[in-house]
Motif scaffolding. Structure first.
Motif, short mmCIF file in Angstrom:
data_model
loop_
_atom_site.label_atom_id
_atom_site.label_comp_id
_atom_site.label_asym_id
_atom_site.label_seq_id
_atom_site.Cartn_x
_atom_site.Cartn_y
_atom_site.Cartn_z
N PHE A 176 0.87 -1.20 -0.08
CA PHE A 176 0.11 -0.02 0.19
C PHE A 176 0.93 1.44 0.12
O PHE A 176 1.95 1.26 0.56
CB PHE A 176 -0.77 0.11 1.23
N THR A 177 0.49 2.35 -0.69
CA THR A 177 1.08 3.56 -0.69
C THR A 177 -0.12 4.53 -0.30
O THR A 177 -1.39 4.60 -0.81
CB THR A 177 1.75 3.94 -1.96
N PHE A 178 0.37 5.79 0.34
CA PHE A 178 -0.64 6.72 0.45
C PHE A 178 0.15 8.14 0.11
O PHE A 178 1.22 8.49 0.60
CB PHE A 178 -0.94 6.78 1.84
N ARG A 179 -0.31 9.05 -0.74
CA ARG A 179 0.10 10.24 -1.09
C ARG A 179 -0.98 11.31 -1.38
O ARG A 179 -1.99 10.78 -1.81
CB ARG A 179 1.20 10.02 -2.25
N ASP A 180 -0.94 12.40 -0.92
CA ASP A 180 -2.04 13.49 -0.95
C ASP A 180 -3.22 13.13 -0.22
O ASP A 180 -3.17 12.74 0.70
CB ASP A 180 -2.27 13.87 -2.36
N THR A 181 -4.29 12.85 -1.11
CA THR A 181 -5.76 12.17 -0.51
C THR A 181 -5.76 10.69 -0.96
O THR A 181 -7.07 10.41 -1.01
CB THR A 181 -6.56 12.96 -0.52
#
Length: 664
Positions: A372-377
């Protein structure tokens, strides 16, 4: 009879077991008669403590310059020479019996109450009064108008003497001012202070499940504040109840009012247990939990209370932080936004378990591990760990519902994500035997990012770090709550010896549970109370405040008949208003009158009816459950209490008598 000429007046002196006949005239003063009598008696000790009492007129002959004609005395009247101070027992709200050696039987009841409260360090004595004890036999003719108006005064209880121990037993909890054998001020020297057992307390104020008729009858027992004890047929050695009569409490101060708070707390307990107020079953358990917390705080006082602003607890603090995270106007948040620069390169990466919940046979659906990755929203996951490949799934979390969940038993953290349109899915942290602290840290970081994104804020936002702290707080609270439930199953079974359930809930609620089950319910409610070091006084105040919030709190009922009505009705008198209700269930409200609209009220003492005027309308009624003077005093008392401005101003006794005394 006695007139301007000389005549005979026979005076009995019970303490000396003699009677004396004096030659007096109608113009003889009380002082002259007293001096003549003392000269004839010769050896009467402490005669200054004695005064003349006319038995058949129920009048003290006390004014020294007043003549016998002033009192309307006749040769046939029975007069005795007796002490003005006598023994009297007072039962306090916490069941303590206070034995007074020198209660003033010649002064007004209000003065007696003021002296007792001063001795017990209870401020605002105008809120209390003395009440006769009613028992079961007093209620047998509750529907009989004549029988309802009066009931007998009880003799004081004579508890069996207890064995002496190394420490003083039965300390008086209500006042906190005296213990067994101690002495109060000269207003009423205390001979003994005793904690009565339930077997020794059989008056009706602890009877459970009282009908409205019985509740109305209880108010027939209030004594007249403007008359002396002797004038109201109270005898030496009788017992009266000291209770809060008016439910308008000015300035309950935790530092200055410990005795007053404790007395009020115990009266509140009796009100809840006897169902003078009727809370829901859930509220009953909450009251029981607070009561249990008080007992625990008394046994184990907190060493140092934490510095928390009044009325705040851990949950409220977390909610305040949550409001900040939702973008409310908070100066600290503005300051944070102005001083912390956003990190535009911030990104989260982790190997996490992903699962779509299935309603049927959900236990068969095993979560799958993905990158998993999370960037901005936006959150993305990849079936292949090679990030260079396109994401297999991408979700913009704006307007998504984010619900974090902690599962202590299975040692895992779950993030519920539900898009505005679409099915919910789960992202699972832990559940693989790894480092729990690291898993919790990772869970908080991702949850904070998702919560921000759901509000349209990117992970680079300057409030991200503060959001992590909020999530940690919420996570800790969930862990704490679950730990308590797990420990419930591990602790030894609770028995009725540990918690006497009948002391904590009404009989009606008690019948719905087994004793062990009810004890566990009380402990569970106690365990979810705010986790802080409350003192016993603080907990008592919390109990009182919860009591005050009940719908039927502080209403004193009377059975009345209005002139224009064909049937009896209930009249309820409270701190802000009067209310007329049906006398039959469900006791529907017919009319409400507020004190602010009351223009006048008066009593026709010949026919014993009270008339009051509200907004130009006149209403007249007779009281069939108590003397009309009691109703008149209730109205005047509440009007007096509404006129109070500041707590430390001197009590205006003259105004109190003017508003409550009436003219008969």
């Amino acid at each position: 009879g006695i007139n301007a000429e000389y005549g005979a007046l026979k005076i009995n002196v019970p303490d000396a077991s003699v009677s004396k006949t004096l030659t007096v005239s109608g113009e003889s003063t009380v002082s002259e008669v007293t001096v003549k009598l003392v000269e004839l008696l010769g050896n009467l000790k402490n005669w200054q403590r004695y005064s003349l009492w006319c038995t058949d007129k129920k009048t003290w002959l006390i004014a020294p310059r007043a003549t016998l004609n002033t009192y309307g005395l006749d040769a046939g009247n029975k007069v005795i020479f007796t002490t003005t101070s006598k023994k009297l027992s007072i039962q306090l709200p916490d069941r303590t019996q206070l034995d007074l050696e020198k209660a003033d039987f010649s002064n007004t009841l209000f003065s007696v109450v003021c002296n007792i409260c001063r001795d017990l360090r209870i401020r605002h004595p105008e809120e209390l009064s003395l009440l006769r004890c009613a028992k079961e036999e007093d209620l047998k003719d509750a529907r009989n108008v004549t029988a309802r108006r009066t009931f007998r005064v009880r003799k004081a209880n004579k508890p069996k003497p207890k064995k002496e121990t190394g420490s003083s037993q039965n300390s008086m909890n209500t006042a906190g001012a005296v213990q067994n054998g101690d002495t109060l001020s000269p207003h009423g020297s205390v001979a003994n202070v005793t904690q009565l057992t339930p077997d020794e307390i059989d008056h009706i104020d602890i009877k459970e499940g009282k009908t409205m008729d019985e509740r109305a009858l209880m108010n027939a027992g209030w004594l007249d504040s403007s008359k002396s004890l002797m004038e109201q047929d109270v005898k030496e050695g009788d017992m009266l109840l000291l209770r809060f009569k008016y439910f308008a409490f000015l300035d309950l101060n935790k530092q200055r009012d410990e005795p007053r708070i404790n007395a009020l707390y115990h009266q509140a307990i009796r009100s809840v247990l006897s169902e003078d107020v009727v809370p829901t079953d859930a509220e009953c358990l909450e009251f029981a939990a607070l009561q249990f917390a008080v007992e625990q705080a008394v046994r184990n006082p907190p060493k140092l209370a934490r510095a928390i602003s009044p009325g705040k607890d851990d949950i409220n603090s977390a909610l305040d932080d949550l409001e900040i995270s939702l973008g409310t106007n908070d100066p600290d948040l503005d300051k944070l936004n102005n001083t912390v620069l956003p990190n535009y390169n911030r990104e989260l990466q982790a190997n996490l378990k992903y699962k779509k919940p299935i309603k049927i046979f959900s236990f068969l659906a095993k979560p799958k591990i993905h990158k998993f990755t999370f960037r901005d929203t936006t959150m993305s996951f990849y079936k292949d760990s090679n990030k260079n490949q396109p994401a297999d799934f991408t979700q913009d979390l704006k307007d998504c519902t984010i619900v974090p969940e902690v599962d202590i038993k299975k040692t895992k953290y779950i993030l519920h994500i539900k898009p505005p349109s679409g099915k919910e899915y789960l992202v699972i942290f832990g559940d693989d035997g790894g480092d729990r602290n690291a898993q919790k840290e990772e869970f908080c970081n991702w949850t904070a990012a998702c919560r921000l994104a759901s509000k349209g804020k990117p992970i680079s936002d300057s409030t991200y770090d503060s959001e992590i702290e909020i999530v940690k707080t919420m996570c800790n609270m969930q862990e704490h709550s679950q730990t308590l439930k797990l420990n419930r199953n591990k602790r030894a079974p609770v028995t009725t010896d540990d918690i006497k359930t009948e002391d904590f809930v009404s009989a009606r609620v008690g019948r719905k549970f087994r004793p062990e089950q009810l004890a566990n319910e009380i402990l569970d409610k106690h365990n979810v109370l705010p986790r802080r070091d409350y003192t016993a006084t603080e907990l008592r105040v919390n109990y009182i405040l919860k009591w005050e919030r009940l719908n039927d709190f502080g209403v004193s009922y009377f059975i009345v008949k209005f002139d224009k009505s064909k049937k009896e009705e209930l009249l309820g008198i409270a701190r802000t208003h009067m209310v007329k209700q049906d006398l039959t269930p469900p006791y529907n409200t017919i009319k409400t009158w507020h004190w602010t609209s009351l223009q006048s009220w008066n009593v026709n003492w010949e026919v014993r009816k009270l008339t009051f005027n509200v907004d130009g309308d006149s209403h007249t009624f007779a009281c069939n459950s108590a003397d009309i003077k009691i109703v008149h005093e209730y109205i005047g008392g509440y009007i007096f209490l509404t006129l109070r401005k500041e707590s430390d101003t001197e009590l205006d006794k003259e105004m109190f008598y003017k508003l409550t005394g009436g003219w008969q």
